[in-house]
Design an enzyme around this catalytic site. Structure first.
Site, PDB file in Angstrom:
ATOM      1  N   GLY A  60      24.842  94.408  36.743  1.00  0.00           N
ATOM      2  CA  GLY A  60      25.699  95.431  36.633  1.00  0.00           C
ATOM      3  C   GLY A  60      27.154  94.910  36.796  1.00  0.00           C
ATOM      4  O   GLY A  60      27.974  95.940  37.179  1.00  0.00           O
ATOM      5  N   GLY A  61      27.364  93.690  36.557  1.00  0.00           N
ATOM      6  CA  GLY A  61      28.854  93.315  36.736  1.00  0.00           C
ATOM      7  C   GLY A  61      29.221  92.924  38.238  1.00  0.00           C
ATOM      8  O   GLY A  61      30.309  92.452  38.670  1.00  0.00           O
ATOM      9  N   ASN A  89      16.335  90.677  32.462  1.00  0.00           N
ATOM     10  CA  ASN A  89      16.330  92.111  32.964  1.00  0.00           C
ATOM     11  C   ASN A  89      14.828  92.452  32.812  1.00  0.00           C
ATOM     12  O   ASN A  89      14.183  92.656  31.712  1.00  0.00           O
ATOM     13  CB  ASN A  89      17.197  92.790  32.414  1.00  0.00           C
ATOM     14  CG  ASN A  89      18.672  92.469  32.704  1.00  0.00           C
ATOM     15  OD1 ASN A  89      18.864  92.170  33.828  1.00  0.00           O
ATOM     16  ND2 ASN A  89      19.548  92.409  31.846  1.00  0.00           N
ATOM     17  N   ARG A  95      12.925  95.036  32.914  1.00  0.00           N
ATOM     18  CA  ARG A  95      13.222  96.377  32.524  1.00  0.00           C
ATOM     19  C   ARG A  95      13.505  96.890  31.183  1.00  0.00           C
ATOM     20  O   ARG A  95      14.069  95.981  30.217  1.00  0.00           O
ATOM     21  CB  ARG A  95      14.113  97.058  33.599  1.00  0.00           C
ATOM     22  CG  ARG A  95      15.437  96.372  33.661  1.00  0.00           C
ATOM     23  CD  ARG A  95      16.499  97.000  34.515  1.00  0.00           C
ATOM     24  NE  ARG A  95      17.816  96.608  34.571  1.00  0.00           N
ATOM     25  CZ  ARG A  95      18.750  96.459  33.818  1.00  0.00           C
ATOM     26  NH1 ARG A  95      18.506  97.203  32.748  1.00  0.00           N
ATOM     27  NH2 ARG A  95      19.650  95.863  33.984  1.00  0.00           N
ATOM     28  N   GLU A 120      19.686  85.050  31.693  1.00  0.00           N
ATOM     29  CA  GLU A 120      18.769  85.690  32.647  1.00  0.00           C
ATOM     30  C   GLU A 120      17.838  86.795  31.853  1.00  0.00           C
ATOM     31  O   GLU A 120      17.773  86.763  30.810  1.00  0.00           O
ATOM     32  CB  GLU A 120      19.781  86.384  33.700  1.00  0.00           C
ATOM     33  CG  GLU A 120      20.455  87.749  33.069  1.00  0.00           C
ATOM     34  CD  GLU A 120      21.532  88.219  33.995  1.00  0.00           C
ATOM     35  OE1 GLU A 120      22.260  87.526  34.618  1.00  0.00           O
ATOM     36  OE2 GLU A 120      21.482  89.680  34.215  1.00  0.00           O
ATOM     37  N   VAL A 138      19.801  99.828  29.166  1.00  0.00           N
ATOM     38  CA  VAL A 138      20.551 101.138  28.672  1.00  0.00           C
ATOM     39  C   VAL A 138      20.794 101.011  26.970  1.00  0.00           C
ATOM     40  O   VAL A 138      20.585 102.262  26.371  1.00  0.00           O
ATOM     41  CB  VAL A 138      21.901 101.178  29.290  1.00  0.00           C
ATOM     42  CG1 VAL A 138      22.895 102.323  28.628  1.00  0.00           C
ATOM     43  CG2 VAL A 138      21.765 101.046  30.671  1.00  0.00           C
ATOM     44  N   LYS A 157      27.686  83.236  40.605  1.00  0.00           N
ATOM     45  CA  LYS A 157      26.624  84.230  40.515  1.00  0.00           C
ATOM     46  C   LYS A 157      25.629  84.458  41.626  1.00  0.00           C
ATOM     47  O   LYS A 157      25.113  83.547  42.258  1.00  0.00           O
ATOM     48  CB  LYS A 157      25.987  84.382  39.203  1.00  0.00           C
ATOM     49  CG  LYS A 157      26.788  84.239  37.786  1.00  0.00           C
ATOM     50  CD  LYS A 157      26.010  84.395  36.695  1.00  0.00           C
ATOM     51  CE  LYS A 157      26.702  84.396  35.428  1.00  0.00           C
ATOM     52  NZ  LYS A 157      25.780  84.546  34.215  1.00  0.00           N
TER      53      LYS A 157
END
Length: 487
Positions: free
Chosen positions: A170-171, A297, A299, A295, A302, A164
């Protein structure tokens, strides 16, 4: 502190999410907060621009203006914004943008740059997780800076592993590796992909937890000693690491495990003095009944609406509240019922989900009990080729999972979208929602890719009608050619 003018550094459905939250605040409190839409040249007539109070043209989309900090600074200064909201994507997890806001004297509605760096870096966040007692899957313990180091660490951890990028998302910047040969083939490509996409080629590896569920905790903190873990979402139905269906709560976790997960997420947020909304992601193995930190994020996600409807909470209003100096007081909202979300996209499942943008000639969105639709487009608008292919998020709420799933099936079926020159994934979603593994909640993160490899989830319904329609269109095209020649 009361904001006067909030610039939204985003577009489409994300920008509309802020518009709705600000309108609610103005209606509730009598305040007069304005929203400034920063937009590209091609989207100057888009819904989010039409609905905002002010607009600022950033120029051509081809120049990637939403990532250009110098241009964004110019826009923020010239529009006289006193706050900036970023939603998800673009600069939402960019510490340099938070620092830019601080330097020019406006409020960034999100975490401080330092907290963003500490938690947004996948390697750094794993180290913090270990410090505060959050379970972490076996991993390399830091970056693997050479192919030789990656192979050595893979032998320590044990194949299969996930390679990673520490700045990925986003993949992208992620590979499943099962052998030294695959590592040799993928190491440089993964680093290069991450460097191009995120500006950092630093990679690490961790053990691949097979048969796992992807679960995440929605957190909001005020930076003043309080953090709320509002809900646990299950985002296991994915295609190539991209989420397709999300639900809350997880159908495979007990309430006790969910409480443990929430407590872990709150500890992480408090450890770095976090302020704002964030998401802490975990892998959960139903068979072994254990979870491992993935992890953070830094923010809003979605899929945040499914937490909003199960907790009766407006997360964007809470973001604005804590950014203006407000505190989280009392007890966090309690989750009730069940919610499931599907992403309706302008993409063609028959062409491996390739983007299929175009003008929306017809759009009928669902309504009725327990249905919410978040969108940034209307009939006559265009799904641009420059950005993601999102048309709408369809969210269904019910007293239990069966009711929510039934309402989502009904809502997707009631949706009508016709895109000139394009396509949508509606039929794929309807097929997906009827699959036994989705109905019983047993689908893991690799399930879609496995079953499509077996020939399932491939559209065959109404193929005869499609063939006849194609024949009629071909005949009409040929007839038109003949008429033109005659004339």
């Amino acid at each position: 502190m009361t904001f006067r003018r909030i610039a939204v550094v985003n577009r489409g459905e994300a920008a509309m999410r802020l518009v709705h939250a600000v309108r609610d605040l103005n209606a509730e409190t009598g305040s007069t907060i304005q929203v400034v839409a920063l937009h590209t040249e091609a989207e100057k007539r888009a819904m989010f621009v039409r609905e905002a109070d002010l607009a600022y043209n950033l120029g051509p989309a081809s120049e990637r203006p939403y990532l250009n900090l110098d241009l964004l600074e110019k826009a923020l200064r010239e529009t006289e914004a006193d706050a900036a909201w970023v939603g998800w994507g673009f600069v939402a997890e960019e510490p340099a943008f938070a620092e830019l806001c601080e330097r020019i004297g406006i409020t960034f509605i999100g975490p401080r740059a330092e907290a963003m760096r500490r938690l947004g870096d996948k390697i750094g966040s794993k180290l913090i997780a270990e410090e505060v007692g959050v379970p972490v899957a076996p991993w390399s313990g830091g970056a693997v800076e050479t192919l030789e180091a990656a192979i050595a660490k893979a032998h320590e951890v044990g194949y299969p592993v996930m390679l990673k990028a520490t700045a990925g998302g986003g993949g992208r910047g992620i590979r499943k590796i099962a052998s030294d040969a695959e590592m040799t083939d993928a190491y440089a490509r993964t680093r290069d992909e991450a460097e191009r996409a995120f500006g950092s080629g630093v990679v690490f590896l961790e053990s691949l937890v097979t048969g796992a569920r992807h679960v995440e905790v929605q957190v909001i903190a005020d930076g003043q000693g309080s953090a709320w873990a509002l809900g646990v979402r299950d985002c296991s139905v994915q295609r190539r690491n991209q989420k397709v269906i999300e639900e809350s709560a997880s159908p495979v976790m007990s309430e006790e495990q969910a409480r443990e997960l929430k407590a872990s997420a709150e500890r992480l947020a408090l450890a770095v003095g976090y302020a704002g909304a964030g998401t802490v992601e975990f892998l959960y193995h139903p068979g072994g009944r254990f979870f491992a930190f993935l992890e953070v994020n830094t923010r809003l996600q979605v899929e945040h609406p499914i937490t909003e409807v199960t907790t009766d909470t407006d997360l964007v209003k809470l973001q604005i509240h804590v950014a203006s100096g407000g505190r989280l007081e009392g007890k966090p909202p309690v989750e009730r019922g069940h919610a499931i979300e599907a992403r309706l996209n302008a993409e063609d499942p028959d062409r491996d989900f390739a983007p299929a943008p175009g003008r929306i000639a017809l759009l009928t969105l669902p309504a009725g009990p327990g249905v919410r639709v978040d969108t940034g487009v209307g009939e006559g608008d265009t799904i641009p080729a420059d950005f993601d292919s999102m048309i709408a998020k369809i969210i269904a709420y019910g007293r239990d999972r069966d009711e929510a799933l039934g309402r989502l099936r009904r809502a997707v079926a009631e949706t009508t979208v016709v895109i000139e020159g394009g396509a949508t994934n509606k039929s794929f979603l309807l097929d997906l929602l009827d699959q036994p593994e989705v109905v019983d909640g047993s689908a893991d993160t690799g399930w879609i890719d496995r079953v499509r490899g077996e020939g399932r989830l491939v559209a065959r319904h109404h193929s005869g009608i499609a063939l006849i329609a194609a024949g009629i269109e071909a005949y009409e095209d040929e007839e038109q050619v003949e008429v033109t020649r005659l004339l």
